[in-house]
Design an enzyme around this catalytic site. Structure first.
Site, short mmCIF file in Angstrom:
data_model
loop_
_atom_site.label_atom_id
_atom_site.label_comp_id
_atom_site.label_asym_id
_atom_site.label_seq_id
_atom_site.Cartn_x
_atom_site.Cartn_y
_atom_site.Cartn_z
N THR A 19 0.80 -1.24 0.00
CA THR A 19 0.00 0.00 0.00
C THR A 19 0.83 1.28 0.00
O THR A 19 0.32 2.34 0.35
CB THR A 19 -0.95 0.05 1.21
OG1 THR A 19 -0.16 0.11 2.41
CG2 THR A 19 -1.89 -1.13 1.26
N TRP A 20 2.10 1.18 -0.38
CA TRP A 20 2.91 2.40 -0.44
C TRP A 20 2.32 3.31 -1.52
O TRP A 20 2.03 2.83 -2.62
CB TRP A 20 4.36 2.04 -0.76
CG TRP A 20 5.35 3.14 -0.51
CD1 TRP A 20 5.10 4.33 0.11
CD2 TRP A 20 6.74 3.14 -0.85
NE1 TRP A 20 6.27 5.06 0.17
CE2 TRP A 20 7.28 4.37 -0.41
CE3 TRP A 20 7.59 2.21 -1.49
CZ2 TRP A 20 8.62 4.70 -0.59
CZ3 TRP A 20 8.92 2.54 -1.67
CH2 TRP A 20 9.42 3.77 -1.22
N ASP A 48 -0.19 -4.89 3.71
CA ASP A 48 1.04 -4.34 4.27
C ASP A 48 1.01 -2.82 4.22
O ASP A 48 0.80 -2.23 3.16
CB ASP A 48 2.24 -4.84 3.46
CG ASP A 48 3.55 -4.25 3.98
OD1 ASP A 48 4.04 -4.75 5.02
OD2 ASP A 48 4.07 -3.28 3.37
N TYR A 53 3.74 5.61 5.32
CA TYR A 53 3.07 5.74 4.02
C TYR A 53 2.03 6.86 4.06
O TYR A 53 1.02 6.77 4.75
CB TYR A 53 2.43 4.40 3.59
CG TYR A 53 3.43 3.26 3.42
CD1 TYR A 53 4.81 3.50 3.38
CD2 TYR A 53 3.01 1.94 3.29
CE1 TYR A 53 5.72 2.46 3.24
CE2 TYR A 53 3.92 0.90 3.14
CZ TYR A 53 5.27 1.18 3.12
OH TYR A 53 6.18 0.15 2.98
N GLN A 163 11.20 -8.35 6.21
CA GLN A 163 10.65 -7.87 4.93
C GLN A 163 11.79 -7.23 4.13
O GLN A 163 12.44 -6.29 4.61
CB GLN A 163 9.52 -6.86 5.20
CG GLN A 163 8.84 -6.43 3.91
CD GLN A 163 7.65 -5.50 4.11
OE1 GLN A 163 7.67 -4.36 3.65
NE2 GLN A 163 6.63 -5.99 4.79
N TYR A 191 9.34 -7.37 -0.83
CA TYR A 191 8.73 -6.09 -1.22
C TYR A 191 9.24 -5.63 -2.58
O TYR A 191 10.25 -6.14 -3.07
CB TYR A 191 8.87 -5.04 -0.12
CG TYR A 191 10.19 -4.33 0.09
CD1 TYR A 191 10.72 -3.44 -0.85
CD2 TYR A 191 10.89 -4.48 1.29
CE1 TYR A 191 11.89 -2.75 -0.62
CE2 TYR A 191 12.08 -3.80 1.53
CZ TYR A 191 12.57 -2.93 0.57
OH TYR A 191 13.74 -2.25 0.80
P1 NAP Z 1 5.80 -2.95 -6.55
O1 NAP Z 1 4.72 -3.67 -5.86
O2 NAP Z 1 6.95 -3.75 -7.09
O3 NAP Z 1 5.22 -2.08 -7.74
C1 NAP Z 1 4.16 -1.18 -7.57
C2 NAP Z 1 4.00 -0.36 -8.84
O4 NAP Z 1 3.70 -1.23 -9.93
C3 NAP Z 1 2.89 0.64 -8.76
O5 NAP Z 1 3.31 1.79 -9.48
C4 NAP Z 1 1.72 -0.03 -9.51
O6 NAP Z 1 0.94 0.98 -10.11
C5 NAP Z 1 2.45 -0.85 -10.53
N1 NAP Z 1 1.77 -2.13 -10.87
C6 NAP Z 1 1.30 -3.08 -10.02
N2 NAP Z 1 0.82 -4.14 -10.69
C7 NAP Z 1 0.97 -3.85 -12.01
C8 NAP Z 1 0.64 -4.54 -13.20
N3 NAP Z 1 0.07 -5.74 -13.19
N4 NAP Z 1 0.94 -3.93 -14.39
C9 NAP Z 1 1.53 -2.71 -14.43
N5 NAP Z 1 1.86 -2.01 -13.32
C10 NAP Z 1 1.58 -2.57 -12.12
O7 NAP Z 1 6.46 -1.81 -5.63
P2 NAP Z 1 6.26 -1.27 -4.15
O8 NAP Z 1 4.96 -0.61 -4.00
O9 NAP Z 1 7.52 -0.53 -3.83
O10 NAP Z 1 6.33 -2.61 -3.24
C11 NAP Z 1 5.18 -3.30 -2.82
C12 NAP Z 1 4.89 -3.04 -1.36
O11 NAP Z 1 5.96 -3.46 -0.53
C13 NAP Z 1 4.72 -1.56 -1.02
O12 NAP Z 1 3.51 -1.02 -1.50
C14 NAP Z 1 4.88 -1.62 0.47
O13 NAP Z 1 3.69 -2.12 1.08
C15 NAP Z 1 6.04 -2.61 0.60
N6 NAP Z 1 7.38 -1.96 0.63
C16 NAP Z 1 8.12 -2.06 1.77
C17 NAP Z 1 9.37 -1.46 1.85
C18 NAP Z 1 10.18 -1.57 3.11
O14 NAP Z 1 11.16 -0.82 3.27
N7 NAP Z 1 9.84 -2.45 4.01
C19 NAP Z 1 9.89 -0.75 0.74
C20 NAP Z 1 9.13 -0.71 -0.42
C21 NAP Z 1 7.90 -1.33 -0.47
P3 NAP Z 1 -0.66 1.08 -9.86
O15 NAP Z 1 -0.89 1.14 -8.40
O16 NAP Z 1 -1.01 2.33 -10.59
O17 NAP Z 1 -1.24 -0.15 -10.49
#
Ligand code: NAP
Length: 277
Positions: A19-20, A48, A53, A163, A191
């Site tokens: 949900t970032w 998550d 966020y 994570q 992540y």
């Molecule tokens: P991600 O899940 O790898 O990618 C998210 C991005 O991809 C968004 O821009 C989304 O856009 C796009 N997307 C998703 N599915 C898609 C698809 N099927 N086709 C095209 N584009 C797609 O990156 P993330 O948000 O960095 O990582 C996921 C989660 O992990 C975060 O949201 C957070 O909860 C967690 N996280 C944790 C840390 C940490 O330090 N612990 C760091 C980073 C992330 P749309 O929303 O516009 O679809």
């Protein structure tokens, strides 16, 4: 839904929802809420989030999306390192609970390592656990040295997960951290599993996906989901993409397909510093 076993023996969904950046834009709010709800319908009941966020707006939006379905959900939130002190973590958790409109978190993580000694954070987490405010606790972005240190701290060996940034283009943890965690049966939460969508533009992944009748996102997610101790948390605020991503669960890769991905995105050949985003 495929599940992953936590050290406590509890099973949690292998595919959850990140949900970032969610809750930051009024124009996309309704679709983000609808997406989270559709995710619950499809079994992606692990959500998550983090106090970081949107400065709490992600947690508030989740509360609205979950509504009276709280008992279906496995809620994960994270404390800022600068809040992770003996008293600070307790206060931060209370604020998260309020924004999430719930009386407990299922999993509470230290977001990354800061200046507060790990012993203090573990003490706060244990206190929160005893008070019933968190069911499990864990860490995020801790490298091997940090984990080894954590192991010598009271309460450190009770962490439910680490994570970590992990995807086809970020395989560094396979060299030493992942085997260390596996020896101790600590599952990883992967992540940025599609590298914040950058991976979807990679010609090698596009070619692989086309050949096997998958979308690039499905190929990247299926590769992670093929590992038994991997909780995968892609983020999307769009229902169509959520359906596309969830369908990766129905398309497990064959050993031959995994070998092909190893050729295209080779595993590490030596140690490296932990990558973070
Ligand atoms: P991600 O899940 O790898 O990618 C998210 C991005 O991809 C968004 O821009 C989304 O856009 C796009 N997307 C998703 N599915 C898609 C698809 N099927 N086709 C095209 N584009 C797609 O990156 P993330 O948000 O960095 O990582 C996921 C989660 O992990 C975060 O949201 C957070 O909860 C967690 N996280 C944790 C840390 C940490 O330090 N612990 C760091 C980073 C992330 P749309 O929303 O516009 O679809």
């Amino acid at each position: 839904m495929k599940t992953v076993v936590l050290p406590s023996g509890e099973r949690v969904p292998a595919l959850g929802q990140g949900t970032w950046n969610i809750g930051e834009n009024a124009a996309t709010r309704a679709e983000e809420i609808a997406t989270l709800r559709l995710g619950l319908d499809l079994g992606l009941t692990l959500i998550d989030t983090a106090e970081m966020y949107g400065d709490g707006r992600s947690e508030q939006l989740i509360a609205e999306a979950v509504g009276n379905r709280r008992d279906e959900v496995l809620l994960v939130s994270k404390v800022y390192p600068h809040n992770a002190s003996r008293q600070g973590a307790v206060a931060a958790c209370e604020r998260s609970l309020k924004r999430l409109q719930t009386d407990r978190l299922d999993l509470y993580l230290l977001h990354w390592r800061g200046d507060v000694p790990l012993a203090e954070t573990m003490e706060a987490f244990q206190k929160l656990q005893q008070a019933g405010k968190i069911r499990h606790y864990g860490v995020s972005n801790l490298d091997l040295g940090d984990m080894q240190e954590l192991w010598s701290v009271p309460g450190g060996q009770a962490v439910a997960t680490n994570q970590l940034l992990y995807n086809l283009t970020r395989r560094g943890i396979e060299w030493d951290l992942l085997p260390w965690l596996r020896e101790r049966r600590i599952p990883v939460m992967a992540y940025s599993p599609i590298e914040q969508a950058r991976l979807l533009r990679d010609p090698k992944l596009i070619g692989f996906a086309k050949l096997h009748n998958l979308t690039p996102a499905q190929a990247a997610l299926a590769w992670l989901l093929g590992q038994d101790d991997m909780i995968v948390i892609p983020k999307t605020g769009r229902r169509e993409r959520l359906k596309e991503n969830a369908a990766a669960l129905d398309r497990p890769l064959t050993p031959e397909q995994r070998a092909e991905l190893d050729r295209l995105f080779p595993p590490p050949s030596g140690p490296s510093a932990l990558a973070v985003l």
